[in-house]
Design an enzyme around this catalytic site. Structure first.
Site, short mmCIF file in Angstrom:
data_model
loop_
_atom_site.label_atom_id
_atom_site.label_comp_id
_atom_site.label_asym_id
_atom_site.label_seq_id
_atom_site.Cartn_x
_atom_site.Cartn_y
_atom_site.Cartn_z
CG ASP A 188 71.35 11.20 0.98
OD1 ASP A 188 70.51 12.02 0.54
OD2 ASP A 188 72.02 11.41 2.01
CG HIS A 193 74.41 15.54 -1.30
ND1 HIS A 193 75.31 16.14 -0.46
CD2 HIS A 193 73.41 15.07 -0.50
CE1 HIS A 193 74.87 16.05 0.80
NE2 HIS A 193 73.72 15.41 0.79
CB ILE A 208 78.52 19.74 -0.04
CG1 ILE A 208 77.14 19.39 0.55
CG2 ILE A 208 78.74 21.25 -0.06
CD1 ILE A 208 76.95 19.82 2.00
N GLY A 211 77.66 13.66 3.78
CA GLY A 211 78.42 13.35 4.98
C GLY A 211 78.66 11.86 5.14
#
Length: 288
Positions: A188, A193, A208, A211
């Site tokens: 990903d 991120h 962040i 998820g």
């Protein structure tokens, strides 16, 4: 309009060949925090190839995570990556995931495009099988800010009520400040991120955690705490992403056995350092 629901839904299913080996599994497990303490026999099942078993959430990154990424490269879908968030994820496993697969076939399709008013939700499903038979079915809900209002169906808004009783089990899982940098190596590559400037464009003070990284951390916590460390007992795992995790924060994972029914564990995950701000909700692990 960046999203054309009719075109996305009418598009033919896409097939892709997935392959992985023990190195991919090991990297994924390390990316969700496995290996602490490094010599713990329970952790070596995640980090040592001679003892390796595969956490079912590995399905979300097998072959480089093409199922989720593919939903943003679909006829009728042309969106700004900074507007994209993962809304929900379900993985149903049909048998234990193998440590290696030279040729697994993924068949993916857009199942729905929901109109949430100020946002759209793309529901992407994929089925993966190898020469032996079905491996897993995955459903991803991809939330795209600013792309609603096209007059489509809103989709379900049902929420799972958190039990009023105290949880049967509670555990805490710390994350590292470099957790997202390690996890992204499983496929990903969203700069949200890793890149502080991109994160600011998306409305965050700093990058962040993925998820799906939180998703894996929580499933591992449930397996290790409630299922005797046996990944083979997991039948399905569903969640809704309710909030973000900042790398370095601690996840508090609460579990209720046999809720909302036998063979199910209801789970919540919150960020300890932000007064238990919700991270995962509507979360259920079905097991044998």
């Amino acid at each position: 309009m960046p999203i054309d629901p009719a075109q996305a839904l009418a598009a033919a299913p896409r097939t892709a060949t997935l392959a992985w080996d023990h190195k991919d599994v090991l990297l994924y497990h390390l990316g969700i925090g496995a290996g602490t303490p490094a010599t713990d026999p329970r952790e070596l099942r995640y980090t040592l190839e001679s003892r390796l078993h595969v956490l079912p959430s590995f399905a979300t990154v097998a072959g480089g995570g093409r199922a989720v990424a593919g939903g943003l490269d679909w006829p009728g879908v042309d969106v700004d990556l900074a507007a994209v968030l993962h809304g929900g994820q379900t993985v149903t496993v049909h048998r234990p995931l193998p440590v290696r697969a030279q040729r697994a076939t993924q068949t993916a399709r857009v199942r729905a495009v929901h109109d949430k008013g100020k946002a759209a939700v793309i529901v992407l499903s994929s089925d993966v099988a190898d020469e032996t038979g079905p491996l897993w079915t995955s459903t991803s809900e991809i939330f795209v800010k600013g792309e609603g209002g096209f007059g489509g169906e809103r989709g379900t808004t049902a929420r799972l009520q958190t039990p009023a009783t105290a949880p049967d089990l509670t555990t805490e899982r710390p994350t590292r400040e470099d957790q997202a940098l390690l996890y992204r190596l499983s496929g990903d590559w969203n700069p949200l991120h890793a890149d502080p400037e991109f994160a600011k464009l998306a409305g965050y003070d700093r990058p962040i955690l993925h998820g799906l990284c939180s998703y894996g951390i929580v499933l591992k916590a449930v397996v290790d705490t409630a299922l005797d460390g046996d990944v083979g007992r997991v039948r399905s795992y569903a969640t809704r992403f309710a909030g973000v995790v900042l790398p370095g924060e601690t996840l508090r994972v609460r579990m209720w056995r046999d809720a909302p029914g036998p063979g199910r564990i209801q789970v919540t995950a919150t960020a300890v350092e932000r007064d238990d701000a919700p991270v995962l909700t509507d979360t259920v692990v079905e097991h044998s």
